[in-house]
Structures are given as structure tokens and as C-alpha cells.
Enzyme design. Sequence first.
Site, mmCIF file in Angstrom:
data_model
loop_
_atom_site.group_PDB
_atom_site.id
_atom_site.type_symbol
_atom_site.label_atom_id
_atom_site.label_comp_id
_atom_site.label_asym_id
_atom_site.label_seq_id
_atom_site.Cartn_x
_atom_site.Cartn_y
_atom_site.Cartn_z
ATOM 1 N N HIS A 68 0.829 -1.212 0.000
ATOM 2 C CA HIS A 68 0.000 0.000 0.000
ATOM 3 C C HIS A 68 0.864 1.262 0.000
ATOM 4 O O HIS A 68 0.672 2.164 -0.826
ATOM 5 C CB HIS A 68 -0.913 -0.015 1.232
ATOM 6 C CG HIS A 68 -1.844 1.141 1.311
ATOM 7 N ND1 HIS A 68 -3.113 1.128 0.776
ATOM 8 C CD2 HIS A 68 -1.694 2.382 1.865
ATOM 9 C CE1 HIS A 68 -3.704 2.286 0.989
ATOM 10 N NE2 HIS A 68 -2.859 3.070 1.651
ATOM 11 N N GLU A 69 1.799 1.316 0.932
ATOM 12 C CA GLU A 69 2.642 2.509 1.047
ATOM 13 C C GLU A 69 3.587 2.646 -0.143
ATOM 14 O O GLU A 69 3.925 3.764 -0.550
ATOM 15 C CB GLU A 69 3.436 2.475 2.355
ATOM 16 C CG GLU A 69 2.578 2.427 3.620
ATOM 17 C CD GLU A 69 1.590 3.587 3.724
ATOM 18 O OE1 GLU A 69 1.866 4.659 3.128
ATOM 19 O OE2 GLU A 69 0.554 3.424 4.374
ATOM 20 N N HIS A 128 1.864 4.647 -2.814
ATOM 21 C CA HIS A 128 1.969 6.088 -2.562
ATOM 22 C C HIS A 128 3.367 6.599 -2.919
ATOM 23 O O HIS A 128 3.519 7.641 -3.571
ATOM 24 C CB HIS A 128 1.707 6.390 -1.082
ATOM 25 C CG HIS A 128 0.294 6.175 -0.640
ATOM 26 N ND1 HIS A 128 -0.792 6.686 -1.319
ATOM 27 C CD2 HIS A 128 -0.222 5.521 0.443
ATOM 28 C CE1 HIS A 128 -1.916 6.364 -0.694
ATOM 29 N NE2 HIS A 128 -1.594 5.653 0.371
#
Length: 385
Positions: free
Chosen positions: A32-33, A36
Site C-alpha cells: 500500500h505505502e 503512494h
Amino acid sequence: MDLASLLNSVLHGVWYYVVIFLVILTVVVFVHELGHFLVARWNGVRVEVFSIGFGPEVWGRVAADGTRWRIGLLPLGGYVKMFGDADAASATASDQPMTEAEKAQAFCHKRVGQRAAIVVAGPAANFIFAILGLAGMFMVLGQPVTQPVIGTVHPGTAAEAAGLLAGDRITAINGRGVERFQDIQRIVRLEIEQDLRLSVKRSDKAFEVTARPRIISRKGVFGDMEKVPVLGISADPSSTAVIKLGPISALGEALAETENMVRSTFIGIGQMINGTRDTDELGGPIRIAKGAGEAAQLGLASVVFYTILLSLNLGLINLFPIPVLDGGHLMFYAFEAILGRPLGEKAQEYGFRIGLFLVLALMVFATRNDLVSLPVWDMLKRLFS
């Protein structure tokens, strides 16, 4: 079983399950990170910190691009801190004066479309990971395909009452075509307290029957009780085949399976809201950890699938339009795009306070469900009643 024995049973192997849970969670959070991070760097944003976990730093190093990669003491999440953010949640922009060179690398000075792309990249990475993971499993391990043929009709069930027999092939439910036995299972689990119109083929005859799945309580692997709708049929064991797919077919099946999972999640949430489905099914970190432990008992393939499922759910939940989640940021950016300016600081501040309250309340409620579902809870109630 006395209380001491029950506690020993519950605690047996708990650290093993905790480790499996943390490994799975770390993988999903990292994906997920990383979404980003990669899109932020692609848009020229300087990333100051990439953290897995919160709290005091256990390990850290600074990369050549200036990003500090770190592991926090509490491995229950993570964040990417970008230059120009006032905090790790990207709640507000920094008011510190910047040079033109600094503005070029600041998140808060990027166009609204760029900021939205950076935010949506986290959930998107979870979806991509899930789809590619499923496709990989279908190619390497194969996809189990069970023909929708009844092998056993269990006595005293809705299927028996409807007159179904072993050997019957179910071709459609409520007008929706059924190609696999797995389709029957999925539909039955979602259609709570609803009549099902089953299109059945028996030898050379085709006919329809109506059956309403009955809700039963059954013990899960860890002794927790769960309520599930049951039609009362089992598949014919001889009608199952494991088919290894090519890359294109595997990707298509993975996309279809992901779509089914997302649709099932939304249907389940809607049923909880209208009262059709019991909100006790909502689980929190304890139930997730138990699921990870159950997957570990079943083998590596189950652990991989559970990781894929958790990644998909993390991506989906983060898209909900609740401030403090990625979907909340996207909602604010939508207002900014429409109005031509960001919402006022007060509006954003109140929005994030409300969002934080909602998220914390949901976590407390889900954790309450987790605790109540443990078998030790019934023992304690009997002990002190």
C-alpha cells in the site's frame, strides 16, 4: 473443560499466529505505502519517511534520494511522509515558507490531479497486488473448478424440502447463470433470508424449485461461533478439477474473482446497514489474526491467498469517503477541483476529527465482536453468573 484448560487451549501457539499475522500485515501495508511512494516520486514529490509500523524506530537508514526507510516498534500499519505535509496523515499542508526549488518537491504545491493520483495509488497498489497474486496462483497452482452437480443432499435442510436430489445440476439461481459449484456457495452466502429460485437439470428434464437457505450457527476452526446461511447440499467430489491457466486466462479469471469479492463486500455491508446481516460478522484485528493462523494451518497456498484477500480489503476500505482514509482525501480533492480552491482549514479539521471518531468507533466495535466470539467469553460468563 475448566477455565485453565480453556485458556491454555486458546493461548497454545498464539505467538506463532501473531507472527504469521504480522508478516501478512507487513506485506500488505508495504504494498500500500509503496504505491503512494512510487507515484509521489514519479510526480517529483520528495518523500521524507517511508515507515512500516509506528512508534520508536527499531531500524532505519537514509537512501540516496533522502528518504528515510524505517521500521517502527508497533508493526500495525505504516505511512509515507512527504515533503510539504504537516503530518503523516496528509491532513493539512505546511505553512512554512518555501523556495521555488522546495515548492517543486512539495506535495502541497502539486496540482490537485497529481495529489489525487498519489493518494489513490495506495489502494490501487493493493488491488494490483491482489489481481497479480491471484493470476499467479491460477498459473502455478491452478484454479479449482467444481461442476454445479449435487453430490449429497443433507437431511432436514432447505434443499431436501425443495425436493433436490443427488445428481441434480443447478444451472441458474434467480435467473443468474451458474457455471461452478463455487458460484452456488457465493450466492447462498449473500442471499440471507431470501427465497432462491433454482433452475435444475435432472437427466433430460429441466425444472425450477424454490428454496430458502436456513441460518445455522457453527463453530469455526478456533471455536468461535459464526452464523451462515446453508442450502444443504454438497458437491460431487468426482466433479472437481484443478485447471492451470495461461497468463491471459489467469489474468481474466483474477479480474473476475476480484470483481466478485468486491461486489460481495458491498452487498454484505449493505445487508448489515439494513439489518439483514448480523453486525457480529464484522471483525477486527483479533479475528484477522485468527484467520491468519487458520491459513497457516492449511499451508503456504492458504497464507498467500489470505494475504491477497487482506490486500484487497485494505485497498477497498481505504477508498471509503471517510476523512483520515485515502477516500476522505480524495473527497476533499474533489471539492477542491469543483470549487477551484481547497476547503477551509476549519472544514478540513472538523472533517478529520469526525473521520477519526468514526474509524476509532468502528475499531472498538469490531474488537468487541472479536472478544465476544472467543470461546473463553462463554466460559467467563458461566463462571461469574
